[in-house]
Design an enzyme around this catalytic site. Structure first.
Site, PDB file in Angstrom:
ATOM      1  NE  ARG A  33      -1.351  -9.030  -6.166  1.00  0.00           N
ATOM      2  CZ  ARG A  33      -1.617  -7.886  -5.180  1.00  0.00           C
ATOM      3  NH1 ARG A  33      -2.028  -8.086  -4.283  1.00  0.00           N
ATOM      4  NH2 ARG A  33      -0.253  -6.117  -4.593  1.00  0.00           N
ATOM      5  CE  LYS A  77      -5.924  -3.477   0.626  1.00  0.00           C
ATOM      6  NZ  LYS A  77      -4.645  -4.297   0.290  1.00  0.00           N
TER       7      LYS A  77
END
Ligand code: AMP
Length: 263
Positions: free
Chosen positions: A127, A13
């Site tokens: 990440r 997202k």
């Protein structure tokens, strides 16, 4: 345009929001980013949110809603906004609906990002965030190379760090919370005719194209949805069983994948 991006942690997202910001010229409102800034700034809000965030749980609704009310009152959201990570449960979705009614700014679309559970864990483990410019990279899928190799703030290579809540135990809890609290929003928004579901796996550019098509913005035309996929209830039929075995937005490992963008 007023959009909500729904999806499990690691579903992309944030990455896609950044692209929409550039494309549509409207701001991204990420409650996770706002809360992390509050924690980093040592504010009262940050102090009250920190324990829940560290544990992978949801921060108190009243705190988050106060933050959102303030953010949606700012001038830069008049032309629209992209909500990323909010709402996260039914109480937040209902409060948002009431707030936007008052502001006479109803949502245009809610896009659900579908990603396999195993892929979510893989993405989260890769990440990293630059400590200086806050840009988010993924060592596996989008490492800091080429034009992105140097930090625009320092001119030196990015100083990458892993988010404290991206560790294995917290990720498991965040995915469990997603299943229990956020997944019901799929039906909430489907019932309002706002839901679009996209396959959020594959190349980042491909996902962007699916997203743009889902919100009716200009992008390269994607493959048309199969007739049986464009009907109402598609997501419910193909919806995955993630952690709790309920239906929703995170596919189980080896779950069947179909590319599409549909309501
Ligand atoms: P995110 O960056 O969206 O993954 O959010 C990181 C953490 O911030 C979550 O695990 C929650 O602890 C907290 N958080 C973010 N958004 C919300 C929200 N809408 N409601 C409650 N807690 C939130």
């Amino acid at each position: 345009m007023r959009i909500v991006l729904l999806g499990a942690p690691g579903s992309g997202k944030g990455t896609q929001s950044e692209r929409l910001v550039k494309r549509l010229g409207i701001p991204q409102i990420s409650t996770g980013d706002l809360l992390r800034a509050a924690v980093a700034g040592g504010t009262e809000l940050g102090r009250r949110a920190k324990a829940a965030m560290d544990g992978g749980r949801l921060v108190d609704d009243a705190l988050v809603l106060g933050m959102i009310r303030e953010r949606l009152a700012a001038a830069d959201v008049r032309r629209g906004f992209i909500l990323d990570g909010f709402p996260r449960n039914l109480a937040q979705a209902e409060a948002l609906e009431r707030l936007l009614e008052t502001l006479r700014q109803p949502l245009d679309a809610v896009v659900q990002f579908e990603v396999d559970y195993g892929e979510l864990v893989r993405r989260i483990s890769g990440r990293r965030t630059c400590q200086d410019c806050c840009q988010v990279f993924n060592l596996l899928t989008s490492p800091p190379t080429g034009a992105d190799a140097l930090c625009p703030k320092t001119g030196a290579p990015h100083r990458l760090m892993q988010r404290p809540d991206d560790n294995e135990a917290t990720v498991t809890e965040r995915l469990r919370v997603y299943d229990a609290k956020t997944r019901p929003l799929i039906e909430f928004y489907r019932a309002r005719g706002l839901l679009r579901v996209i396959d959020a796996e594959g190349e980042v550019d491909e996902v962007t194209q699916r997203l743009l098509q889902a919100i009716g913005s200009r992008g390269k035309p994607a493959a048309p949805a199969k007739a049986h996929e464009s009907a109402r209830g598609t997501a419910a039929r193909r919806a995955p069983r993630a952690l709790t075995g309920k239906r929703g937005g995170a596919r189980p490992p080896g779950g069947k994948r179909r590319s599409r963008s549909s309501r």
